[in-house]
Design a protein around this motif. Structure first.
Motif, PDB file in Angstrom:
ATOM      1  N   PRO A 431       0.803  -1.241   0.000  1.00 57.35           N
ATOM      2  CA  PRO A 431       0.000   0.000   0.000  1.00 57.35           C
ATOM      3  C   PRO A 431       0.829   1.282   0.000  1.00 57.35           C
ATOM      4  O   PRO A 431       0.293   2.364  -0.210  1.00 57.35           O
ATOM      5  CB  PRO A 431      -0.824  -0.120   1.292  1.00 57.35           C
ATOM      6  CG  PRO A 431      -0.854  -1.582   1.598  1.00 57.35           C
ATOM      7  CD  PRO A 431       0.469  -2.115   1.141  1.00 57.35           C
ATOM      8  N   LYS A 432       2.151   1.175   0.217  1.00 57.01           N
ATOM      9  CA  LYS A 432       2.997   2.380   0.234  1.00 57.01           C
ATOM     10  C   LYS A 432       3.647   2.659  -1.132  1.00 57.01           C
ATOM     11  O   LYS A 432       4.489   3.541  -1.251  1.00 57.01           O
ATOM     12  CB  LYS A 432       4.102   2.225   1.289  1.00 57.01           C
ATOM     13  CG  LYS A 432       3.567   2.230   2.714  1.00 57.01           C
ATOM     14  CD  LYS A 432       4.705   2.072   3.698  1.00 57.01           C
ATOM     15  CE  LYS A 432       4.172   2.109   5.134  1.00 57.01           C
ATOM     16  NZ  LYS A 432       5.244   1.839   6.102  1.00 57.01           N
ATOM     17  N   TRP A 437       0.294   4.140  -6.973  1.00 56.85           N
ATOM     18  CA  TRP A 437      -0.867   4.944  -6.552  1.00 56.85           C
ATOM     19  C   TRP A 437      -1.107   6.094  -7.546  1.00 56.85           C
ATOM     20  O   TRP A 437      -2.236   6.345  -7.962  1.00 56.85           O
ATOM     21  CB  TRP A 437      -0.617   5.535  -5.156  1.00 56.85           C
ATOM     22  CG  TRP A 437      -1.161   4.718  -4.025  1.00 56.85           C
ATOM     23  CD1 TRP A 437      -0.461   4.011  -3.111  1.00 56.85           C
ATOM     24  CD2 TRP A 437      -2.547   4.537  -3.691  1.00 56.85           C
ATOM     25  NE1 TRP A 437      -1.308   3.383  -2.219  1.00 56.85           N
ATOM     26  CE2 TRP A 437      -2.604   3.696  -2.552  1.00 56.85           C
ATOM     27  CE3 TRP A 437      -3.751   4.984  -4.225  1.00 56.85           C
ATOM     28  CZ2 TRP A 437      -3.796   3.310  -1.947  1.00 56.85           C
ATOM     29  CZ3 TRP A 437      -4.943   4.610  -3.632  1.00 56.85           C
ATOM     30  CH2 TRP A 437      -4.958   3.775  -2.508  1.00 56.85           C
ATOM     31  N   GLU A 458      -2.607  12.207   2.234  1.00 57.94           N
ATOM     32  CA  GLU A 458      -3.493  11.633   3.258  1.00 57.94           C
ATOM     33  C   GLU A 458      -3.167  10.160   3.514  1.00 57.94           C
ATOM     34  O   GLU A 458      -3.329   9.663   4.624  1.00 57.94           O
ATOM     35  CB  GLU A 458      -4.957  11.812   2.854  1.00 57.94           C
ATOM     36  CG  GLU A 458      -5.365  13.288   2.844  1.00 57.94           C
ATOM     37  CD  GLU A 458      -6.872  13.493   2.677  1.00 57.94           C
ATOM     38  OE1 GLU A 458      -7.624  12.526   2.824  1.00 57.94           O
ATOM     39  OE2 GLU A 458      -7.266  14.639   2.403  1.00 57.94           O
ATOM     40  N   LEU A 459      -2.720   9.461   2.480  1.00 58.71           N
ATOM     41  CA  LEU A 459      -2.292   8.067   2.664  1.00 58.71           C
ATOM     42  C   LEU A 459      -1.025   8.015   3.510  1.00 58.71           C
ATOM     43  O   LEU A 459      -0.878   7.151   4.387  1.00 58.71           O
ATOM     44  CB  LEU A 459      -2.025   7.407   1.299  1.00 58.71           C
ATOM     45  CG  LEU A 459      -3.257   6.999   0.488  1.00 58.71           C
ATOM     46  CD1 LEU A 459      -2.885   6.778  -0.980  1.00 58.71           C
ATOM     47  CD2 LEU A 459      -3.890   5.726   1.061  1.00 58.71           C
ATOM     48  N   ALA A 462      -1.809   8.468   7.073  1.00 59.29           N
ATOM     49  CA  ALA A 462      -2.780   7.451   7.526  1.00 59.29           C
ATOM     50  C   ALA A 462      -4.197   8.002   7.716  1.00 59.29           C
ATOM     51  O   ALA A 462      -5.025   7.381   8.381  1.00 59.29           O
ATOM     52  CB  ALA A 462      -2.298   6.776   8.803  1.00 59.29           C
ATOM     53  N   LYS A 463      -4.481   9.196   7.127  1.00 57.01           N
ATOM     54  CA  LYS A 463      -5.875   9.672   7.151  1.00 57.01           C
ATOM     55  C   LYS A 463      -6.721   8.788   6.241  1.00 57.01           C
ATOM     56  O   LYS A 463      -7.921   8.639   6.442  1.00 57.01           O
ATOM     57  CB  LYS A 463      -5.945  11.133   6.667  1.00 57.01           C
ATOM     58  CG  LYS A 463      -5.430  12.139   7.684  1.00 57.01           C
ATOM     59  CD  LYS A 463      -5.580  13.556   7.136  1.00 57.01           C
ATOM     60  CE  LYS A 463      -4.971  14.579   8.082  1.00 57.01           C
ATOM     61  NZ  LYS A 463      -4.949  15.923   7.476  1.00 57.01           N
ATOM     62  N   THR A 465      -6.624   4.899   4.179  1.00 62.45           N
ATOM     63  CA  THR A 465      -5.940   3.604   4.167  1.00 62.45           C
ATOM     64  C   THR A 465      -6.774   2.587   3.396  1.00 62.45           C
ATOM     65  O   THR A 465      -7.988   2.753   3.255  1.00 62.45           O
ATOM     66  CB  THR A 465      -5.691   3.099   5.607  1.00 62.45           C
ATOM     67  OG1 THR A 465      -5.022   1.838   5.529  1.00 62.45           O
ATOM     68  CG2 THR A 465      -7.005   2.923   6.375  1.00 62.45           C
ATOM     69  N   LYS A 467      -6.349  -0.579   4.422  1.00 63.06           N
ATOM     70  CA  LYS A 467      -6.332  -1.690   5.376  1.00 63.06           C
ATOM     71  C   LYS A 467      -7.658  -1.810   6.113  1.00 63.06           C
ATOM     72  O   LYS A 467      -7.942  -2.814   6.759  1.00 63.06           O
ATOM     73  CB  LYS A 467      -5.179  -1.498   6.367  1.00 63.06           C
ATOM     74  CG  LYS A 467      -3.813  -1.613   5.683  1.00 63.06           C
ATOM     75  CD  LYS A 467      -2.671  -1.375   6.640  1.00 63.06           C
ATOM     76  CE  LYS A 467      -1.339  -1.426   5.895  1.00 63.06           C
ATOM     77  NZ  LYS A 467      -0.195  -1.192   6.767  1.00 63.06           N
ATOM     78  N   TYR A 490      -9.161  -2.249  -1.086  1.00 65.15           N
ATOM     79  CA  TYR A 490      -9.361  -2.866   0.239  1.00 65.15           C
ATOM     80  C   TYR A 490      -9.569  -4.379   0.084  1.00 65.15           C
ATOM     81  O   TYR A 490      -8.959  -5.187   0.778  1.00 65.15           O
ATOM     82  CB  TYR A 490     -10.565  -2.204   0.926  1.00 65.15           C
ATOM     83  CG  TYR A 490     -11.074  -2.954   2.140  1.00 65.15           C
ATOM     84  CD1 TYR A 490     -10.287  -3.057   3.297  1.00 65.15           C
ATOM     85  CD2 TYR A 490     -12.331  -3.559   2.130  1.00 65.15           C
ATOM     86  CE1 TYR A 490     -10.759  -3.745   4.406  1.00 65.15           C
ATOM     87  CE2 TYR A 490     -12.808  -4.249   3.223  1.00 65.15           C
ATOM     88  CZ  TYR A 490     -12.014  -4.344   4.363  1.00 65.15           C
ATOM     89  OH  TYR A 490     -12.473  -5.037   5.463  1.00 65.15           O
ATOM     90  N   HIS A 493      -6.357  -6.121  -1.077  1.00 58.55           N
ATOM     91  CA  HIS A 493      -5.326  -6.153  -0.044  1.00 58.55           C
ATOM     92  C   HIS A 493      -5.653  -7.133   1.081  1.00 58.55           C
ATOM     93  O   HIS A 493      -4.764  -7.820   1.596  1.00 58.55           O
ATOM     94  CB  HIS A 493      -5.135  -4.740   0.531  1.00 58.55           C
ATOM     95  CG  HIS A 493      -4.098  -4.673   1.616  1.00 58.55           C
ATOM     96  ND1 HIS A 493      -2.761  -4.940   1.390  1.00 58.55           N
ATOM     97  CD2 HIS A 493      -4.212  -4.378   2.954  1.00 58.55           C
ATOM     98  CE1 HIS A 493      -2.094  -4.811   2.532  1.00 58.55           C
ATOM     99  NE2 HIS A 493      -2.957  -4.476   3.487  1.00 58.55           N
ATOM    100  N   THR A 494      -6.928  -7.204   1.448  1.00 50.49           N
ATOM    101  CA  THR A 494      -7.276  -7.957   2.665  1.00 50.49           C
ATOM    102  C   THR A 494      -7.780  -9.378   2.411  1.00 50.49           C
ATOM    103  O   THR A 494      -7.622 -10.245   3.262  1.00 50.49           O
ATOM    104  CB  THR A 494      -8.347  -7.186   3.471  1.00 50.49           C
ATOM    105  OG1 THR A 494      -9.496  -6.984   2.627  1.00 50.49           O
ATOM    106  CG2 THR A 494      -7.814  -5.851   3.960  1.00 50.49           C
TER     107      THR A 494
END
Length: 667
Positions: A431-432, A437, A458-459, A462-463, A465, A467, A490, A493-494
């Motif tokens: 995600p980084k 992105w 904002e990413l 961490a405003k 995410t 996750k 989301y 990723h999850t």
């Protein structure tokens, strides 16, 4: 009784004896250095000649010897015009003729159709109806002018997507070179733009006017003005043509309608024309080349003499037997039979692999075997109908540390649309990944660099995410499109799913964006389907992404010796880019109905026949070994794993022509 001592003959029966040429007086022993067919072509003088030169039969050698012979006969080198498709080809022929005979041969008028047009139009500008100080627009200049016109008020609205400058240029150019109306080209290749036809035609009119007003000629205009100048046959044209005694055209099967008209125009005073080509290697219709030009040449000129070059100096006989058979099944052709005096050679191999990945693994293994046998990597090539057929193979070659260079099309991970899809999956894995992105965000309408940067900030803090479920983020203030993007990322990723399922989810989301972004999305779509096939080979997303990022072992130029740096790689090439080249061992891959011949070609006999010629070109590149492969099972987006049908080009052969093998995975 009076005895008659004369006989009356009709005028048409009267013949003028041709002067007998004494071969011993020539510096070059033509009849010793050429085979009988080459000698016949090289010693031709007056008249119209069509030289059908099969693959590998010494076409260039024959032309070079003819140039030298005409000069030895006493003709002014400047009265010989040699037209080719590349400047390199013209220079090579004249240099070889000069080495063969003497420096007089370098004074021959040689060049491309475009360079000859430029020189002629500068000299006879007034007669051609133009200003001699005209500026030539190259392709990017032409596209920029079209873009300028395209961007003017009233032509484009935000409501409807409009073709980009490259697409418009391609359509206009194809129309000029083939004589086909813009309307027909849009209908065939870009049906999604049919409702914009009026505006496209308006742009074409403004483009033509803009060029005339500003004394600009694009590449196509050079040929159009030259054709009109010649066919108008005014005093200027007669002056030019009186200085040209012989016209020679190389690769005549690649000429388009415009170029064929120019050739006709160049021979209005002297009917001394020799065109050289191979109807079986006419494969460039997408550029406007017209197969009918070489087929109908004998109808265009009086008393055309056809000479066939059939002795091949490249391949072993088993390869030639196979290629002869391919072209025997062509509907329209000049009959010819390639043969060689070389001895030996193995039957071509047809390999049926259970899957596409197994096809790739077989090729990698065979390349390593060939290298062990002493065949250099530079003498091995893998050829394919379309660029995306090699994607799976590229990954396997990289894993095996086999360096390769790809020609025609782009390397798999360099294609923009594949990069787009990979960006989604890279974010899911990391995600980084700021670069991915940024790429993904800019795909969305209404998101420019500023908005993208705000989201990235904002990413980073961490405003935002991926996750957590976006629905639970109360401060989420972006539009529905961005909300849907976060929802997708989301999930990717999850959720613990296979890479192929993640790729399918991504594809479903990406497809509408893809259609908006690329004018030729219908051609690019196959790449995405192939990408989905590749994901089926993986159990983990990390290993998929790692393989996508792997480059061949050659990373640093410093680490490679000179010889390695220049030569030590396998060639991967589209068949179109391989024409004119040759290798010791050649693989032709993905020989599946619907892929080669392509499904789009099945609609018309002409396009299907061109696919057959493409197969002929591919097979005749092989000097010693020819391997043809196809996967028996292929993954289809809608139907899943399906049974493929081998190409007609291999099913119509028999065991005397090729050896068939089945390749299965060992468990």
């Amino acid at each position: 009784m009076y005895e008659k001592k004369y006989v009356l003959k009709r005028f048409k029966e009267t013949t003028i004896a041709k002067p007998v040429i004494d071969e011993s007086k020539f510096v070059i022993k033509y009849n010793q250095e050429l085979n009988p067919a080459q000698f016949e072509a090289a010693s031709a003088v007056d008249g119209a000649y069509l030289i059908i030169a099969g693959a590998g039969t010494g076409k260039t050698r024959t032309l070079v010897y003819r140039v030298a012979r005409l000069v030895e006969l006493g003709y002014d080198p400047k009265s010989i015009l040699l037209l080719t498709f590349t400047r390199k080809a013209a220079n090579e022929m004249m240099n070889r003729a000069a080495i063969l005979l003497d420096n007089r041969c370098s004074k021959v008028n040689g060049g491309t159709f475009h360079s000859f047009a430029n020189l002629t139009l500068r000299k006879y500008a007034k007669a051609a109806g133009i200003d001699s100080s005209f500026t030539i627009l190259d392709q990017s200049d032409s596209e920029d002018v079209i873009n300028l016109i395209r961007s003017q008020a009233g032509i484009i609205t935000k409501e409807k997507r409009f073709p980009n400058k490259q697409t418009l240029h391609k359509v206009f150019s194809l129309s000029v070179n083939t004589g086909k109306p813009v309307e027909a080209i849009i209908e065939e290749d870009y049906p999604h733009f049919e409702e914009l036809l009026d505006k496209i035609l308006d742009i074409q009119k403004v483009y033509l006017h803009y060029k005339q007003k500003n004394n600009l000629l694009d590449y196509d205009d050079l040929l159009v003005y030259l054709k009109n100048f010649l066919l108008d046959f005014g005093a200027g044209a007669k002056s030019l043509l009186s200085s040209i005694k012989f016209v020679m055209v190389d690769e005549y099967q690649d000429t388009n309608k415009l170029q064929a008209d120019i050739v006709k125009g160049l021979t209005q005073l002297n009917n001394n024309i020799m065109v050289v080509g191979d109807d079986s290697q006419s494969i460039y219709s997408f550029r406007g080349a017209n197969f009918k030009n070489i087929i109908e040449f004998p109808k265009l000129f009086k008393d055309v003499k056809i000479i066939k070059l059939e002795e091949n100096f490249r391949s072993v006989q088993p390869v030639l037997n196979f290629t002869n058979h391919i072209i025997e099944n062509a509907i329209e052709k000049y009959e010819k039979h390639l043969y060689t005096r070389k001895s030996g050679g193995e039957l071509p191999l047809i390999i049926a692999a259970t899957t596409e990945n197994l096809q790739s693994k077989f090729i990698v293994e065979k390349i390593l075997d060939l290298r062990e046998e002493g065949v250099p990597l530079r003498d091995i090539a893998v050829l394919f109908r379309s660029s995306f057929f090699s994607f799976d193979l590229e990954i396997e070659l990289a894993k095996a540390n086999i360096p390769f260079q790809k020609f025609g099309g782009m390397k798999f991970i360099e294609t923009a649309h594949v990069k787009d899809v990979l960006a989604f999956l890279r974010i899911a894995a990391n995600p980084k990944d700021v670069v991915s992105w940024y790429r993904v965000l800019l795909l969305h309408e209404g998101v420019g660099p500023k908005t993208a940067q705000r989201i990235l900030d904002e990413l980073a803090t961490a405003k935002l995410t991926i996750k957590a479920n976006p629905d639970s983020i109360t401060s989420f203030k972006y539009n529905e499109k961005i909300a849907n993007l976060f929802q997708l990322l989301y999930k990717l990723h999850t959720e613990k799913t296979l890479p192929s399922e993640k790729a399918q989810l991504t594809m479903d989301y990406y497809y509408p964006l893809f259609k908006d972004k690329y004018d030729d999305f219908n051609k690019r779509k196959k790449d995405l389907d192939i990408f989905l096939n590749i994901t089926e080979n993986y159990k983990s997303l990390d290993s998929l992404l790692a393989d996508m990022a792997i480059e061949p072992i050659i990373d640093s130029v410093v680490d490679i010796g000179n010889e390695d740096k220049e030569n030590e790689f396998v060639t991967l090439s589209t068949i179109h880019s391989a024409k004119g080249l040759e290798w010791h061992s050649v693989f032709i891959i993905h020989l599946v109905e619907g892929f080669f011949p392509s499904s789009r070609s099945a609609d018309k006999i002409e396009t299907l026949e061109e696919e057959r010629r493409l197969m002929y070109v591919a097979a005749t590149r092989a000097k010693q070994n020819l391997f043809m492969t196809y996967p028996m099972n292929m993954f289809d987006r809608e139907a899943g794993m399906t049974l493929s049908k081998p190409s007609r080009f291999i099913t119509e052969t028999n065991s005397d022509l090729a050896d068939g093998r089945l390749l299965e995975e060992e468990y």
